[in-house]
Design an enzyme around this catalytic site. Structure first.
Site, PDB file in Angstrom:
ATOM      1  CG  HIS A  14      16.261  40.148  -3.613  1.00  0.00           C
ATOM      2  ND1 HIS A  14      15.258  39.149  -3.326  1.00  0.00           N
ATOM      3  CD2 HIS A  14      16.058  41.155  -3.100  1.00  0.00           C
ATOM      4  CE1 HIS A  14      14.664  39.639  -2.362  1.00  0.00           C
ATOM      5  NE2 HIS A  14      14.786  40.929  -2.118  1.00  0.00           N
ATOM      6  CB  SER A  26      14.956  42.743   0.669  1.00  0.00           C
ATOM      7  OG  SER A  26      14.266  43.114  -0.641  1.00  0.00           O
ATOM      8  CG  ASP A  38      15.121  36.332  -4.712  1.00  0.00           C
ATOM      9  OD1 ASP A  38      15.024  37.418  -5.389  1.00  0.00           O
ATOM     10  OD2 ASP A  38      15.094  36.315  -3.477  1.00  0.00           O
TER      11      ASP A  38
END
Length: 347
Positions: free
Chosen positions: A307, A35, A304
């Site tokens: 990340h 991600s 978040d």
């Protein structure tokens, strides 16, 4: 969207033949990651829970709408590519992807939740062998994997790997698996490869909030350091063994660790909680339309629970550019002008 999906692509591309038309020798990137490098693949995987398809992801990128990046702006791979003059490769599952787009821009296979140990997928394109050999040998390959193998596998007792291995043997298992994957890539033509090291993953907001003290989980950080040491040695060994291999390892652990422990030194105000959150409901895991935003996104290290923010990614990218030896690289491109935030509130 697993690592070996890319190997299936390269295998077919190298061995099945229709001649490339109009190939201009342009250097492109093939990115394998999770991600931290995803640019939209997981948004098109209906069964995946790791998606960046909701506001406020992408709020500081382009039109401010979600674009598949798990941050408010650019990824580290975006910034490094921009700085070295390479095009941003589109997501593998982008509907506009075809052979021409691949030849001009490369492909980003990164997928939220991906890891070195993930299972195989399937995808096919076709290129002529002679032209494809040169195309793939000239391309740059980026591998940014590993954190999920720890955070979402080994460090979670519900997974068999957590009791099947100890810290040392699990890293050995990762290195054995990564080595086999890199050997296959080399056999299929990959010559110029960059591997991103892990940061202090025990200090991401999720790990802090799951601890009993709210502090960094040092076991996870020690695993990251051990992974980096082992991966760096693996690349050195492979580079000496494989013909024409140019393998670089980028380790930004020390800088990121210093940013987290001394945020004011780098112009940040917060390094332990996410800018996008559900207030006191922690962990919120993802940013959602019901979340509230911090007052100044440039002052937060983390976007978040998992990340980094765009500004933190830029700092990481600058450090990796130094480690990779791209001294002649242009300054990272500025983040696109931020879209207006819907009444962000200070935390």
């Amino acid at each position: 969207m697993k690592f070996k999906t890319a190997l299936s692509l390269l295998l077919v591309a190298s061995l099945v033949g229709v001649a490339i038309q109009g190939c201009n020798g342009k250097v492109v990137q093939f990115i394998f990651g999770d991600s931290l490098s995803d640019v939209g693949n997981n948004n098109r995987l209906n069964m995946s829970l790791a998606q960046a398809s909701l506001p406020y992801y992408g709020i500081d990128f382009g039109n401010g709408l979600p674009n598949g990046r798990f941050t408010n702006g650019r990824t580290v791979a975006d910034i490094i590519g921009d700085s070295t003059g390479l095009p941003r490769p589109p997501a593998l599952l982008d509907p506009s992807l075809d052979e021409k787009v691949i030849l001009e821009n490369g492909v980003n296979y990164a997928s939220g939740g991906g890891g070195i140990l993930n299972q195989t997928g399937t995808y096919f394109i076709r290129l002529g062998k002679q032209a494809s050999d040169k195309f793939f040998q000239d391309a740059r390959y980026v591998v940014a994997l590993g954190s999920n193998d720890f955070i979402n596998n080994y460090l979670m007792p519900v997974y068999a790997d957590s009791w099947r291995y100890n810290d040392r043997t699990f890293i050995e298992y990762l290195m054995e698996t990564l080595q086999q994957q890199l050997l296959v890539l080399h056999k299929l033509g990959a010559r110029k490869l960059m591997v991103f090291g892990l940061g202090p993953m025990g200090c991401i907001p999720l790990q802090r909030v799951l601890s009993t003290t709210g502090k960094c989980q040092e076991r996870a950080n020690k695993l990251a350091l051990s992974f980096n040491k082992a991966a760096s040695k693996l690349l050195v060994d492979l580079e000496t063994q494989l013909p024409d291999a140019s393998y670089k390892f980028g380790d930004a652990y020390d800088v990121v660790d210093d940013v987290i422990r001394n945020p004011n030194k780098y112009g940040f105000d917060n390094a332990d909680s996410p800018c996008c959150s559900l207030g006191n409901i922690r962990p919120a895991l993802t940013c959602t339309p019901a979340s509230t935003l911090c007052g100044d996104r440039s002052k937060y290290v983390f976007w978040d629970e998992y990340h980094p923010s765009d500004r933190a990614n830029e700092l990481i990218a600058k450090e990796l550019i130094k480690k990779f030896g791209f001294m002649g690289a242009d300054s990272p491109s500025p983040a696109p002008e931020a879209a207006s935030a819907p009444s962000p509130s200070d935390e």
